[in-house]
Design a protein around this motif. Structure first.
Motif, PDB file in Angstrom:
ATOM      1  N   HIS A  40       0.832  -1.208   0.000  1.00 27.62           N
ATOM      2  CA  HIS A  40       0.000   0.000   0.000  1.00 27.62           C
ATOM      3  C   HIS A  40       0.867   1.260   0.000  1.00 27.62           C
ATOM      4  O   HIS A  40       0.549   2.239  -0.679  1.00 27.62           O
ATOM      5  N   ALA A  41       1.974   1.236   0.747  1.00 25.80           N
ATOM      6  CA  ALA A  41       2.883   2.391   0.771  1.00 25.80           C
ATOM      7  C   ALA A  41       3.499   2.618  -0.606  1.00 25.80           C
ATOM      8  O   ALA A  41       3.624   3.771  -1.057  1.00 25.80           O
ATOM      9  N   LEU A  42       3.876   1.539  -1.275  1.00 28.52           N
ATOM     10  CA  LEU A  42       4.424   1.672  -2.631  1.00 28.52           C
ATOM     11  C   LEU A  42       3.368   2.193  -3.603  1.00 28.52           C
ATOM     12  O   LEU A  42       3.665   3.031  -4.462  1.00 28.52           O
ATOM     13  N   ASP A  43       2.133   1.720  -3.457  1.00 27.65           N
ATOM     14  CA  ASP A  43       1.040   2.226  -4.293  1.00 27.65           C
ATOM     15  C   ASP A  43       0.826   3.715  -4.061  1.00 27.65           C
ATOM     16  O   ASP A  43       0.648   4.485  -5.010  1.00 27.65           O
ATOM     17  N   ILE A  44       0.856   4.133  -2.804  1.00 27.87           N
ATOM     18  CA  ILE A  44       0.681   5.553  -2.473  1.00 27.87           C
ATOM     19  C   ILE A  44       1.760   6.385  -3.164  1.00 27.87           C
ATOM     20  O   ILE A  44       1.467   7.412  -3.780  1.00 27.87           O
ATOM     21  N   GLN A  45       3.010   5.935  -3.073  1.00 23.52           N
ATOM     22  CA  GLN A  45       4.108   6.645  -3.748  1.00 23.52           C
ATOM     23  C   GLN A  45       3.856   6.742  -5.243  1.00 23.52           C
ATOM     24  O   GLN A  45       4.023   7.799  -5.851  1.00 23.52           O
ATOM     25  N   LYS A  46       3.476   5.614  -5.841  1.00 20.85           N
ATOM     26  CA  LYS A  46       3.250   5.561  -7.284  1.00 20.85           C
ATOM     27  C   LYS A  46       2.140   6.533  -7.691  1.00 20.85           C
ATOM     28  O   LYS A  46       2.303   7.305  -8.644  1.00 20.85           O
ATOM     29  N   TYR A  47       1.017   6.518  -6.975  1.00 21.14           N
ATOM     30  CA  TYR A  47      -0.106   7.389  -7.333  1.00 21.14           C
ATOM     31  C   TYR A  47       0.227   8.864  -7.123  1.00 21.14           C
ATOM     32  O   TYR A  47      -0.167   9.716  -7.921  1.00 21.14           O
ATOM     33  N   LYS A  48       0.959   9.171  -6.071  1.00 18.99           N
ATOM     34  CA  LYS A  48       1.363  10.568  -5.841  1.00 18.99           C
ATOM     35  C   LYS A  48       2.263  11.065  -6.974  1.00 18.99           C
ATOM     36  O   LYS A  48       2.117  12.198  -7.437  1.00 18.99           O
ATOM     37  N   GLN A  70      -8.245  12.118 -12.262  1.00 20.22           N
ATOM     38  CA  GLN A  70      -9.311  11.803 -11.314  1.00 20.22           C
ATOM     39  C   GLN A  70      -9.238  10.341 -10.858  1.00 20.22           C
ATOM     40  O   GLN A  70      -9.370  10.045  -9.673  1.00 20.22           O
ATOM     41  N   GLU A  71      -9.018   9.442 -11.789  1.00 22.75           N
ATOM     42  CA  GLU A  71      -8.914   8.021 -11.450  1.00 22.75           C
ATOM     43  C   GLU A  71      -7.711   7.748 -10.550  1.00 22.75           C
ATOM     44  O   GLU A  71      -7.786   6.957  -9.610  1.00 22.75           O
ATOM     45  N   THR A  72      -6.606   8.414 -10.839  1.00 15.07           N
ATOM     46  CA  THR A  72      -5.397   8.239 -10.024  1.00 15.07           C
ATOM     47  C   THR A  72      -5.619   8.771  -8.613  1.00 15.07           C
ATOM     48  O   THR A  72      -5.183   8.153  -7.635  1.00 15.07           O
ATOM     49  N   LYS A  73      -6.316   9.894  -8.483  1.00 16.49           N
ATOM     50  CA  LYS A  73      -6.618  10.443  -7.151  1.00 16.49           C
ATOM     51  C   LYS A  73      -7.533   9.493  -6.377  1.00 16.49           C
ATOM     52  O   LYS A  73      -7.367   9.325  -5.159  1.00 16.49           O
ATOM     53  N   GLN A  74      -8.462   8.847  -7.056  1.00 13.38           N
ATOM     54  CA  GLN A  74      -9.321   7.859  -6.397  1.00 13.38           C
ATOM     55  C   GLN A  74      -8.506   6.650  -5.950  1.00 13.38           C
ATOM     56  O   GLN A  74      -8.691   6.132  -4.839  1.00 13.38           O
ATOM     57  N   ASP A  75      -7.585   6.202  -6.816  1.00 12.70           N
ATOM     58  CA  ASP A  75      -6.703   5.090  -6.454  1.00 12.70           C
ATOM     59  C   ASP A  75      -5.830   5.455  -5.262  1.00 12.70           C
ATOM     60  O   ASP A  75      -5.597   4.628  -4.376  1.00 12.70           O
ATOM     61  N   LEU A  76      -5.358   6.695  -5.231  1.00 15.67           N
ATOM     62  CA  LEU A  76      -4.534   7.169  -4.123  1.00 15.67           C
ATOM     63  C   LEU A  76      -5.331   7.144  -2.818  1.00 15.67           C
ATOM     64  O   LEU A  76      -4.839   6.642  -1.796  1.00 15.67           O
ATOM     65  N   ALA A  79      -5.746   3.554  -1.704  1.00 13.64           N
ATOM     66  CA  ALA A  79      -4.492   3.012  -1.170  1.00 13.64           C
ATOM     67  C   ALA A  79      -4.199   3.574   0.221  1.00 13.64           C
ATOM     68  O   ALA A  79      -3.724   2.847   1.102  1.00 13.64           O
ATOM     69  N   GLU A  80      -4.487   4.855   0.429  1.00 12.72           N
ATOM     70  CA  GLU A  80      -4.266   5.458   1.750  1.00 12.72           C
ATOM     71  C   GLU A  80      -5.182   4.828   2.800  1.00 12.72           C
ATOM     72  O   GLU A  80      -4.756   4.561   3.927  1.00 12.72           O
ATOM     73  N   ASP A  99       9.344   1.318   9.292  1.00 10.37           N
ATOM     74  CA  ASP A  99       9.546   1.768   7.918  1.00 10.37           C
ATOM     75  C   ASP A  99       8.745   0.842   7.016  1.00 10.37           C
ATOM     76  O   ASP A  99       9.186  -0.273   6.712  1.00 10.37           O
ATOM     77  N   PRO A 100       7.562   1.286   6.587  1.00 13.76           N
ATOM     78  CA  PRO A 100       6.720   0.383   5.801  1.00 13.76           C
ATOM     79  C   PRO A 100       7.330  -0.014   4.458  1.00 13.76           C
ATOM     80  O   PRO A 100       7.136  -1.139   4.010  1.00 13.76           O
ATOM     81  N   ILE A 101       8.084   0.873   3.828  1.00 15.71           N
ATOM     82  CA  ILE A 101       8.695   0.550   2.541  1.00 15.71           C
ATOM     83  C   ILE A 101       9.748  -0.545   2.710  1.00 15.71           C
ATOM     84  O   ILE A 101       9.873  -1.446   1.883  1.00 15.71           O
ATOM     85  N   ARG A 102      10.496  -0.496   3.794  1.00 16.74           N
ATOM     86  CA  ARG A 102      11.519  -1.522   4.067  1.00 16.74           C
ATOM     87  C   ARG A 102      10.931  -2.761   4.743  1.00 16.74           C
ATOM     88  O   ARG A 102      11.655  -3.712   5.037  1.00 16.74           O
ATOM     89  N   GLY A 103       9.644  -2.729   5.048  1.00 14.74           N
ATOM     90  CA  GLY A 103       8.999  -3.876   5.678  1.00 14.74           C
ATOM     91  C   GLY A 103       9.433  -4.073   7.118  1.00 14.74           C
ATOM     92  O   GLY A 103       9.638  -5.198   7.564  1.00 14.74           O
ATOM     93  N   GLN A 104       9.553  -2.976   7.869  1.00 11.87           N
ATOM     94  CA  GLN A 104      10.017  -3.059   9.251  1.00 11.87           C
ATOM     95  C   GLN A 104       8.935  -2.577  10.214  1.00 11.87           C
ATOM     96  O   GLN A 104       8.251  -1.585   9.948  1.00 11.87           O
ATOM     97  N   ALA A 105       8.827  -3.308  11.331  1.00 11.28           N
ATOM     98  CA  ALA A 105       7.854  -2.971  12.361  1.00 11.28           C
ATOM     99  C   ALA A 105       8.496  -3.169  13.730  1.00 11.28           C
ATOM    100  O   ALA A 105       9.530  -3.835  13.851  1.00 11.28           O
TER     101      ALA A 105
END
Length: 159
Positions: A40-48, A70-76, A79-80, A99-105
């Motif tokens: 989801h974080a990667l999708d957010i980056q991509k849509y932004k 408009q479609e990209t803003k809806q996808d964003l 994803a958020e 760090d969600p991109i690095r997969g760390q919790a």
């Protein structure tokens, strides 16, 4: 303006602390949620980035461009929301993203009567290899030893 004394008081929230054995038993579930968070974080980056590129196009936007924006803003937005849902799922267990991109919790535990965190890494073959104290800088990584496993050797006393 009157203050509400009840809301002015800060309420300390207790968090669930984990043993290493409990954290390791939860690896399949945590792994799944952290991977979802990452996607989801990667999708957010991509849509932004896509919205930014569309907004920086020269000239007046064409109909297709406006629809794509408009479609990209809806996808964003979707994803958020999905990212927040996954983060909430972890937080319900008192597990927090580092760090969600690095997969760390971060998974809380107590060490030497202090709050500490097991560092979960979705890309490590041993996802719980490191830990740190709450007071440590974020980049601190301490290797997990027998003390964090709860396998401390008894101390001998001489009389």
């Amino acid at each position: 303006m009157k203050r509400n004394p009840k809301s002015a008081k800060s309420k300390a929230e207790a968090i669930q602390v984990w043993t290493l054995a409990q954290a390791q038993a939860a690896v399949p579930y945590v792994n799944s949620v952290v991977r979802s968070l990452r996607e989801h974080a990667l999708d957010i980056q991509k849509y932004k980035l896509t919205v930014e590129k569309i907004n920086h196009l020269a000239g007046r936007p064409k109909r297709d461009t406006l629809i794509a924006e408009q479609e990209t803003k809806q996808d964003l937005t979707r994803a958020e929301h999905e990212f927040q849902d996954a983060a909430d799922e972890l937080q319900a267990l008192d597990i927090y993203t580092l760090d969600p991109i690095r997969g760390q919790a971060l998974v809380p535990f107590v060490h030497d009567e202090q709050l500490a965190w097991y560092i979960f890494d979705v890309f490590d073959a041993n996802p719980f290899r490191f830990w740190r104290f709450q007071s440590d800088p974020e980049e601190t990584r301490r290797p997990i030893t027998s003390k964090q496993h709860g396998l401390v050797e008894p101390t001998s006393t001489h009389s």
